[in-house]
Design a protein around this motif. Structure first.
Motif, PDB file in Angstrom:
ATOM      1  N   ASP A   6       4.360   9.969  -7.222  1.00 58.90           N
ATOM      2  CA  ASP A   6       5.496  10.281  -8.105  1.00 58.90           C
ATOM      3  C   ASP A   6       5.100  10.389  -9.574  1.00 58.90           C
ATOM      4  O   ASP A   6       5.770  11.059 -10.351  1.00 58.90           O
ATOM      5  N   TYR A   7       4.057   9.651  -9.971  1.00 59.93           N
ATOM      6  CA  TYR A   7       3.707   9.573 -11.395  1.00 59.93           C
ATOM      7  C   TYR A   7       2.384  10.261 -11.732  1.00 59.93           C
ATOM      8  O   TYR A   7       1.846  10.049 -12.814  1.00 59.93           O
ATOM      9  N   ALA A   8       1.876  11.072 -10.830  1.00 60.50           N
ATOM     10  CA  ALA A   8       0.584  11.728 -11.063  1.00 60.50           C
ATOM     11  C   ALA A   8       0.590  12.449 -12.407  1.00 60.50           C
ATOM     12  O   ALA A   8       1.512  13.211 -12.708  1.00 60.50           O
ATOM     13  N   GLY A   9      -0.404  12.171 -13.223  1.00 59.13           N
ATOM     14  CA  GLY A   9      -0.551  12.847 -14.521  1.00 59.13           C
ATOM     15  C   GLY A   9       0.374  12.339 -15.614  1.00 59.13           C
ATOM     16  O   GLY A   9       0.382  12.881 -16.714  1.00 59.13           O
ATOM     17  N   ARG A  10       1.177  11.281 -15.319  1.00 59.72           N
ATOM     18  CA  ARG A  10       2.132  10.803 -16.344  1.00 59.72           C
ATOM     19  C   ARG A  10       1.737   9.453 -16.960  1.00 59.72           C
ATOM     20  O   ARG A  10       2.466   8.893 -17.760  1.00 59.72           O
ATOM     21  N   LYS A  11       0.612   8.898 -16.541  1.00 67.89           N
ATOM     22  CA  LYS A  11       0.099   7.620 -17.055  1.00 67.89           C
ATOM     23  C   LYS A  11       1.220   6.572 -17.205  1.00 67.89           C
ATOM     24  O   LYS A  11       1.560   6.154 -18.314  1.00 67.89           O
ATOM     25  N   PRO A  12       1.812   6.130 -16.087  1.00 71.15           N
ATOM     26  CA  PRO A  12       2.913   5.179 -16.181  1.00 71.15           C
ATOM     27  C   PRO A  12       2.470   3.844 -16.767  1.00 71.15           C
ATOM     28  O   PRO A  12       1.298   3.482 -16.694  1.00 71.15           O
ATOM     29  N   PHE A  70       2.303  -9.477  -6.781  1.00 70.59           N
ATOM     30  CA  PHE A  70       2.740  -8.130  -6.412  1.00 70.59           C
ATOM     31  C   PHE A  70       2.096  -7.105  -7.351  1.00 70.59           C
ATOM     32  O   PHE A  70       1.559  -6.082  -6.914  1.00 70.59           O
ATOM     33  N   MET A  71       2.123  -7.373  -8.642  1.00 68.08           N
ATOM     34  CA  MET A  71       1.539  -6.453  -9.621  1.00 68.08           C
ATOM     35  C   MET A  71       0.061  -6.231  -9.339  1.00 68.08           C
ATOM     36  O   MET A  71      -0.417  -5.087  -9.305  1.00 68.08           O
ATOM     37  N   ALA A  72      -0.680  -7.315  -9.108  1.00 65.85           N
ATOM     38  CA  ALA A  72      -2.131  -7.208  -8.892  1.00 65.85           C
ATOM     39  C   ALA A  72      -2.423  -6.377  -7.640  1.00 65.85           C
ATOM     40  O   ALA A  72      -3.343  -5.558  -7.633  1.00 65.85           O
ATOM     41  N   ASP A  73      -1.635  -6.570  -6.598  1.00 70.86           N
ATOM     42  CA  ASP A  73      -1.847  -5.818  -5.355  1.00 70.86           C
ATOM     43  C   ASP A  73      -1.418  -4.360  -5.507  1.00 70.86           C
ATOM     44  O   ASP A  73      -2.119  -3.441  -5.093  1.00 70.86           O
ATOM     45  N   LEU A  74      -0.255  -4.157  -6.129  1.00 68.86           N
ATOM     46  CA  LEU A  74       0.304  -2.809  -6.286  1.00 68.86           C
ATOM     47  C   LEU A  74      -0.651  -1.915  -7.082  1.00 68.86           C
ATOM     48  O   LEU A  74      -0.936  -0.774  -6.703  1.00 68.86           O
ATOM     49  N   LEU A  75      -1.139  -2.462  -8.184  1.00 70.90           N
ATOM     50  CA  LEU A  75      -2.035  -1.732  -9.083  1.00 70.90           C
ATOM     51  C   LEU A  75      -3.221  -1.123  -8.367  1.00 70.90           C
ATOM     52  O   LEU A  75      -3.641  -0.010  -8.682  1.00 70.90           O
ATOM     53  N   ARG A  76      -3.766  -1.893  -7.418  1.00 65.86           N
ATOM     54  CA  ARG A  76      -4.987  -1.443  -6.751  1.00 65.86           C
ATOM     55  C   ARG A  76      -4.732  -0.315  -5.765  1.00 65.86           C
ATOM     56  O   ARG A  76      -5.658   0.229  -5.199  1.00 65.86           O
ATOM     57  N   HIS A  77      -3.465   0.047  -5.572  1.00 71.81           N
ATOM     58  CA  HIS A  77      -3.149   1.211  -4.734  1.00 71.81           C
ATOM     59  C   HIS A  77      -2.754   2.413  -5.563  1.00 71.81           C
ATOM     60  O   HIS A  77      -2.363   3.441  -5.026  1.00 71.81           O
ATOM     61  N   ILE A  78      -2.790   2.267  -6.883  1.00 71.07           N
ATOM     62  CA  ILE A  78      -2.480   3.401  -7.762  1.00 71.07           C
ATOM     63  C   ILE A  78      -3.820   3.948  -8.259  1.00 71.07           C
ATOM     64  O   ILE A  78      -4.557   3.251  -8.948  1.00 71.07           O
ATOM     65  N   ARG A  79      -4.116   5.158  -7.822  1.00 72.75           N
ATOM     66  CA  ARG A  79      -5.449   5.720  -8.105  1.00 72.75           C
ATOM     67  C   ARG A  79      -5.497   6.395  -9.475  1.00 72.75           C
ATOM     68  O   ARG A  79      -6.530   6.416 -10.121  1.00 72.75           O
ATOM     69  N   SER A  80      -4.375   6.978  -9.914  1.00 69.96           N
ATOM     70  CA  SER A  80      -4.413   7.709 -11.185  1.00 69.96           C
ATOM     71  C   SER A  80      -4.241   6.739 -12.359  1.00 69.96           C
ATOM     72  O   SER A  80      -3.900   5.575 -12.175  1.00 69.96           O
ATOM     73  N   ALA A  91       0.848  -1.203   0.000  1.00 70.45           N
ATOM     74  CA  ALA A  91       0.000   0.000   0.000  1.00 70.45           C
ATOM     75  C   ALA A  91       0.884   1.253   0.000  1.00 70.45           C
ATOM     76  O   ALA A  91       0.599   2.230  -0.710  1.00 70.45           O
ATOM     77  N   GLU A  92       1.970   1.217   0.780  1.00 71.87           N
ATOM     78  CA  GLU A  92       2.888   2.373   0.814  1.00 71.87           C
ATOM     79  C   GLU A  92       3.572   2.566  -0.542  1.00 71.87           C
ATOM     80  O   GLU A  92       3.711   3.693  -1.024  1.00 71.87           O
ATOM     81  N   LEU A  93       4.009   1.461  -1.150  1.00 73.23           N
ATOM     82  CA  LEU A  93       4.681   1.576  -2.456  1.00 73.23           C
ATOM     83  C   LEU A  93       3.714   2.114  -3.511  1.00 73.23           C
ATOM     84  O   LEU A  93       4.088   2.958  -4.330  1.00 73.23           O
ATOM     85  N   GLY A  94       2.478   1.606  -3.493  1.00 77.81           N
ATOM     86  CA  GLY A  94       1.468   2.066  -4.451  1.00 77.81           C
ATOM     87  C   GLY A  94       1.200   3.551  -4.287  1.00 77.81           C
ATOM     88  O   GLY A  94       1.106   4.296  -5.271  1.00 77.81           O
ATOM     89  N   ALA A  95       1.105   3.985  -3.036  1.00 77.48           N
ATOM     90  CA  ALA A  95       0.841   5.407  -2.764  1.00 77.48           C
ATOM     91  C   ALA A  95       2.019   6.261  -3.249  1.00 77.48           C
ATOM     92  O   ALA A  95       1.825   7.353  -3.812  1.00 77.48           O
ATOM     93  N   ALA A  96       3.244   5.746  -3.071  1.00 77.26           N
ATOM     94  CA  ALA A  96       4.435   6.495  -3.504  1.00 77.26           C
ATOM     95  C   ALA A  96       4.455   6.614  -5.028  1.00 77.26           C
ATOM     96  O   ALA A  96       4.710   7.692  -5.587  1.00 77.26           O
ATOM     97  N   ILE A  97       4.138   5.512  -5.713  1.00 79.18           N
ATOM     98  CA  ILE A  97       4.110   5.542  -7.185  1.00 79.18           C
ATOM     99  C   ILE A  97       3.015   6.491  -7.659  1.00 79.18           C
ATOM    100  O   ILE A  97       3.203   7.289  -8.579  1.00 79.18           O
ATOM    101  N   ASP A  98       1.873   6.406  -7.015  1.00 78.41           N
ATOM    102  CA  ASP A  98       0.746   7.281  -7.371  1.00 78.41           C
ATOM    103  C   ASP A  98       1.159   8.751  -7.291  1.00 78.41           C
ATOM    104  O   ASP A  98       0.886   9.545  -8.198  1.00 78.41           O
TER     105      ASP A  98
END
Ligand code: IMP
Length: 178
Positions: A34-40, A52-62, A25-32
């Motif tokens: 760091d990458y806001a508006g950049r459609k990583p 890991f991918m399936a879990d991480l994705l669900r914490h990236i809101r953008s 959840a912390e990593l997802g929030a950090a990516i969210d």
């Protein structure tokens, strides 16, 4: 949590599912952030990264996209040692903000190889996320951008990581009993 047997080996509890979920959840929030508006574009390395991918994705809101690649390695016929090959890598990475998603960095061979291959496709930026990192086993100066847990160089299974094909489905991470 109790010990588990995978093939002929016994593994002991190491990182609980709860600890993993909190960290992801912390990593997802950090990516969210760091990458806001950049459609990583998150590129998972099969098979180990799927959970890991399936879990991480669900914490990236953008907005973000995903893809998967597979790396095979085989011994070259010459003294070149291990030769790697990547399958499924898109040719359309130019200008994209790419994040490689891996299960573990051990020697760093795979990470270095993938970073080199993906750089050739001219991404706008390139980062590396891994749930586990064994710094003591590194053979290359690799510095992943997003790390779940730094661990000692013992063999682990669970949360996507396998021992000879088994153990990926375990929700917790276990360490080989010494
Ligand atoms: P590296 O190229 O040595 O960094 O290793 C990367 C790959 O080795 C990972 O993607 C895993 O598939 C595998 N690997 C390394 N250490 C472990 C481990 O402790 N358990 C399961 N697989 C591992």
């Amino acid at each position: 949590m109790s010990e588990v047997q995978v093939h002929d080996k016994i593994f002991t509890p190491f990182i609980t599912a709860g600890q993993i979920q909190a960290r992801v959840a912390e990593l997802g929030a950090a990516i969210d952030r760091d990458y806001a508006g950049r459609k990583p574009l998150l590129i998972g390395v099969l098979n180990g990264s799927v959970i890991f991918m399936a879990d991480l994705l669900r914490h990236i809101r953008s907005a973000c996209e995903i893809g998967f690649i597979r790396v095979s390695s085989y011994h070259g016929t010459e003294s070149s040692g291990k030769v790697k090959n990547v399958m499924g890598l898109s040719d359309e990475l130019s200008g994209r903000h790419v994040i490689i998603v891996e299960d573990i960095i051990d020697t760093g061979d795979t990470a270095v190889y993938l970073l080199d291959e993906i750089k050739k496709k001219n991404p706008a930026s390139l980062a590396f996320a891994t749930i586990l990192f064994k710094p003591a086993a590194l053979r290359h100066p690799v510095k992943p951008d997003y790390v779940g847990f730094e661990i000692p160089p013992a063999f682990v299974v669970g949360y996507g990581l396998d021992y000879d094909g088994l153990g990926r489905n375990l929700a917790d991470i276990y360490q080989l009993k010494s």
